[in-house]
Design an enzyme around this catalytic site. Structure first.
Site, PDB file in Angstrom:
ATOM      1  N   GLN A   1       0.792  -1.219   0.000  1.00 32.38           N
ATOM      2  CA  GLN A   1       0.000   0.000   0.000  1.00 32.38           C
ATOM      3  C   GLN A   1       0.830   1.277   0.000  1.00 32.38           C
ATOM      4  OE1 GLN A   1      -2.600  -1.968   3.201  1.00 32.38           O
ATOM      5  NE2 GLN A   1      -3.997  -0.565   2.219  1.00 32.38           N
TER       6      GLN A   1
ATOM      7  N   GLU B   1      -4.810  -2.097  14.348  1.00 27.59           N
ATOM      8  CA  GLU B   1      -5.303  -1.179  13.329  1.00 27.59           C
ATOM      9  C   GLU B   1      -6.681  -0.698  13.743  1.00 27.59           C
ATOM     10  OE1 GLU B   1      -5.679  -2.410   9.214  1.00 27.59           O
ATOM     11  OE2 GLU B   1      -3.745  -3.415   9.270  1.00 27.59           O
TER      12      GLU B   1
ATOM     13  N   ASN C   1      -1.128 -10.625   8.763  1.00 26.03           N
ATOM     14  CA  ASN C   1      -2.159  -9.611   8.889  1.00 26.03           C
ATOM     15  C   ASN C   1      -3.512 -10.186   8.506  1.00 26.03           C
ATOM     16  OD1 ASN C   1      -3.115  -6.685   8.983  1.00 26.03           O
ATOM     17  ND2 ASN C   1      -3.759  -7.298   6.938  1.00 26.03           N
ATOM     18  N   GLU C   2      -4.470 -10.079   9.397  1.00 27.51           N
ATOM     19  CA  GLU C   2      -5.872 -10.384   9.109  1.00 27.51           C
ATOM     20  C   GLU C   2      -6.075 -11.693   8.345  1.00 27.51           C
ATOM     21  OE1 GLU C   2      -8.052  -7.042   7.629  1.00 27.51           O
ATOM     22  OE2 GLU C   2      -7.549  -5.829   9.369  1.00 27.51           O
TER      23      GLU C   2
ATOM     24  N   GLU D   1      -5.343   1.664  -1.383  1.00 28.48           N
ATOM     25  CA  GLU D   1      -6.280   0.894  -0.580  1.00 28.48           C
ATOM     26  C   GLU D   1      -6.813  -0.310  -1.381  1.00 28.48           C
ATOM     27  OE1 GLU D   1      -6.947   0.682   2.616  1.00 28.48           O
ATOM     28  OE2 GLU D   1      -8.522  -0.768   2.188  1.00 28.48           O
TER      29      GLU D   1
ATOM     30  N   TYR E   1     -12.214  -2.311  13.323  1.00 28.12           N
ATOM     31  CA  TYR E   1     -12.837  -1.203  12.597  1.00 28.12           C
ATOM     32  C   TYR E   1     -14.313  -1.115  12.974  1.00 28.12           C
ATOM     33  CZ  TYR E   1      -8.607  -0.607   9.769  1.00 28.12           C
ATOM     34  OH  TYR E   1      -7.327  -0.360   9.349  1.00 28.12           O
TER      35      TYR E   1
ATOM     36  N   HIS F   1       1.533  -9.266   4.776  1.00 28.17           N
ATOM     37  CA  HIS F   1       0.327  -8.451   4.674  1.00 28.17           C
ATOM     38  C   HIS F   1      -0.239  -8.638   3.257  1.00 28.17           C
ATOM     39  CE1 HIS F   1      -1.843  -4.814   6.539  1.00 28.17           C
ATOM     40  NE2 HIS F   1      -2.478  -5.059   5.412  1.00 28.17           N
TER      41      HIS F   1
ATOM     42  N   TRP G   1      -4.646   3.311  11.514  1.00 32.32           N
ATOM     43  CA  TRP G   1      -4.518   3.135  10.084  1.00 32.32           C
ATOM     44  C   TRP G   1      -5.044   4.402   9.447  1.00 32.32           C
ATOM     45  CZ3 TRP G   1      -2.176  -0.571   7.253  1.00 32.32           C
ATOM     46  CH2 TRP G   1      -2.310  -0.429   5.865  1.00 32.32           C
TER      47      TRP G   1
HETATM   48  C1  FCB Z   1      -7.347  -3.481   6.970  1.00 34.11           C
HETATM   49  C2  FCB Z   1      -6.104  -3.863   6.216  1.00 34.11           C
HETATM   50  C3  FCB Z   1      -5.308  -2.669   5.789  1.00 34.11           C
HETATM   51  C4  FCB Z   1      -6.192  -1.569   5.234  1.00 34.11           C
HETATM   52  C5  FCB Z   1      -7.284  -1.247   6.221  1.00 34.11           C
HETATM   53  C6  FCB Z   1      -8.192  -0.135   5.772  1.00 34.11           C
HETATM   54  O1  FCB Z   1      -8.225  -4.540   6.938  1.00 34.11           O
HETATM   55  O2  FCB Z   1      -5.302  -4.691   7.012  1.00 34.11           O
HETATM   56  O3  FCB Z   1      -4.367  -3.104   4.858  1.00 34.11           O
HETATM   57  O4  FCB Z   1      -6.697  -1.947   4.026  1.00 34.11           O
HETATM   58  O5  FCB Z   1      -8.031  -2.395   6.465  1.00 34.11           O
END
Ligand code: FCB
Length: 490
Positions: free
Chosen positions: A20, A390, A167-168, A448, A307, A123, A441
């Site tokens: 990114q 994040e 990551n995620e 994005e 989020y 990531h 973040w």
């Molecule tokens: C998360 C991602 C990150 C970015 C944010 C907005 O899920 O890990 O890379 O895209 O959302």
């Protein structure tokens, strides 16, 4: 909340990822990743753009670190691009010294400025060579990942003391593990089942890398540090708080969203019961007792990207839950009639929409934050505490003031972030939650993923039409800085 303090040693930082921000996708013999491939070959996937330049961080990181330092951060979370270190990704791939050197310089620059580096190994940027062998749908990637991880630990393990493996994992396995095969219809991948093929491979890759890390530490080869995985997913709110069945649906969604990865890693090496009941071993590989021993406890802290929040509701036909983002026959999707959340969903991302009791979609995270943290600390207790690795806000209504002012007016983002931070402060001080760090973040608008430069999460504006990709501050940048000035211990 005035007068309330964050604990000693609290990590206050921002977060980015290689694809990114870096650009320079061919420098130093870097190999292509799944994202380079798909953005070039199926341009609609990435809104017609590519990560070739992104925000040019590869060349501009020194200025960027100074700009971030002006926020008073004490930490910076970034990811290392696997194909920059091993162009082919695999065990037999040559190792790029130039790639290794880039992160050495980057890490040194952070340290020189008093900013603690937090490094993520993966990531979402799978080397294309490994993708062509199935990526995380092929178990042999466990060994390749471990080889990569071991090179990286040995190179930076004296300077980097906080590590994240993945990551995620949920978003990755549910959506991106099949890129680019699903988009091209090649490879015969069944995208309904692929998340459940990916998940055990990813968990095993994580646990194996952690074992390697701990081995290097105990042999005195690298500094003693900590390592974990960055979870994603939610514990939804029951649509009707008095409805037992809505609560059950919420629990079920949490097991699917968070439990799939969290229970094996943080509890006992097993998937949640409901997942075992739903998927036979032919779909979801079970771990052997030996594997469970490696997986269980393979994280020193609990890291969560938090989020938005969903609301879970019983559907007329029985157990059904309202979830978003994932289009999978096994995971029911709800109808969303709320224009605010619909707007964000059309854009691919939830914004912090105001809570609306009639809304079955996503609601403002800030209102759920304390409950969520309490729930997390009971469900997945971690001796190393919790880190929100994040959180952030995409703001469709921000206004770039005339050039003279050099500032972006992003009042909604600023309000959202302050609400969120204040809730965290209360969670720590009143609920006694062991929250040890928060990462926003992101420091500047960047690439994005599928929304490319269309969706903006930055605390700084990036001028994508200027040759220098100039960054300018947004209001939220200063408000976040002031919040931490007030609440971090002196
Ligand atoms: C998360 C991602 C990150 C970015 C944010 C907005 O899920 O890990 O890379 O895209 O959302």
């Amino acid at each position: 909340t005035s007068g309330l303090k964050l604990p000693e040693g609290f990590l206050y930082g921002v977060s980015t990822s290689a694809t990114q921000v870096e650009g320079a996708v061919k420098e130093g013999g870097r190999g292509p990743s799944s994202w380079d491939w798909i953005c070039h070959n199926v341009p609609s996937t990435c809104s017609g753009e590519t990560p070739d330049v992104a925000v040019n961080e590869y060349y501009q990181y020194k200025q960027d670190i100074q700009r971030v330092k002006a926020m008073g951060v004490n930490t910076f979370s970034f990811s290392i691009a696997w194909p920059r270190i091993l162009p082919f990704g695999s065990k037999g791939s040559p190792v790029s010294e130039e790639g290794l050197k880039f992160y050495d310089d980057f890490i040194d620059e952070l340290l020189k400025n008093g900013i603690e580096p937090v490094a993520t190994l993966f990531h979402w940027d799978t080397p294309i060579n490994l993708m062509s062998q199935g990526g995380f749908l092929n178990r042999s990637i466990v060994e390749d990942f471990n080889n990569y991880a071991s090179i990286v630990f040995q190179r930076y393990g004296k300077k980097v003391k906080t590590w994240i493996t993945f990551n995620e994992p949920l978003v990755y396995c549910a959506i991106y593990a099949t890129f680019p095969f699903d988009a091209t219809q090649k490879g015969g991948v069944n995208v309904t089942l692929s998340p459940f093929i990916c998940a055990p491979n990813l968990i095993e890759a994580h646990a194996t890398a952690v074992q390697t890390y701990r081995g290097l530490v105990s042999r005195g080869k690298i500094a003693k540090g900590k390592i974990a995985i960055k979870h994603d997913g939610q514990k939804p709110l029951p649509f009707d708080p008095d409805s037992e069945s809505d609560s059950k649906v919420a629990d079920r969604v949490a097991d699917f969203y968070l439990g799939l990865f969290s229970q094996p890693i943080h509890v006992d090496g097993n998937y949640p019961q409901i997942i075992e009941d739903t998927f036979p071993p032919s779909i979801l590989r079970r771990f052997t007792d030996e594997e469970k021993e490696i997986i269980k406890g393979s994280a020193d802290f609990y890291a969560i990207d938090a989020y938005a929040v969903t609301v879970a509701k019983t559907a007329p036909g029985g157990l059904e839950a309202c979830i978003s983002d994932v289009n999978n026959a096994y995971w029911p999707v709800c109808q969303d009639t709320n224009p605010v959340t619909q707007h964000s969903r059309v854009n691919g991302w939830p914004i912090g929409a105001a809570a609306d009791p009639a809304n079955t979609g996503l609601i403002d995270t800030t209102q759920h934050m304390r409950e969520f943290l309490k729930w997390l600390s009971e469900k997945y207790p971690s001796p190393g505490g919790i880190y929100i690795t994040e959180f952030g806000f995409t703001e469709p209504f921000e206004v770039l003031l005339p050039e003279l002012y050099q500032i972006t007016w992003d009042e909604r983002r600023a309000n959202y972030l302050l609400d969120y931070l204040n809730e965290a402060l209360l969670a720590i001080n009143e609920d006694k939650i062991d929250l040890r760090g928060m990462f926003i973040w992101t420091p500047f608008d960047n690439f994005e993923w599928r929304s490319a430069t269309q969706l903006k999460y930055g605390l700084q504006h990036t001028n994508f039409s200027a040759p220098g990709l100039d960054r300018t501050y947004k209001i939220s940048f200063f408000q976040v800085r002031d919040f931490f000035r007030e609440h971090l211990p002196k």
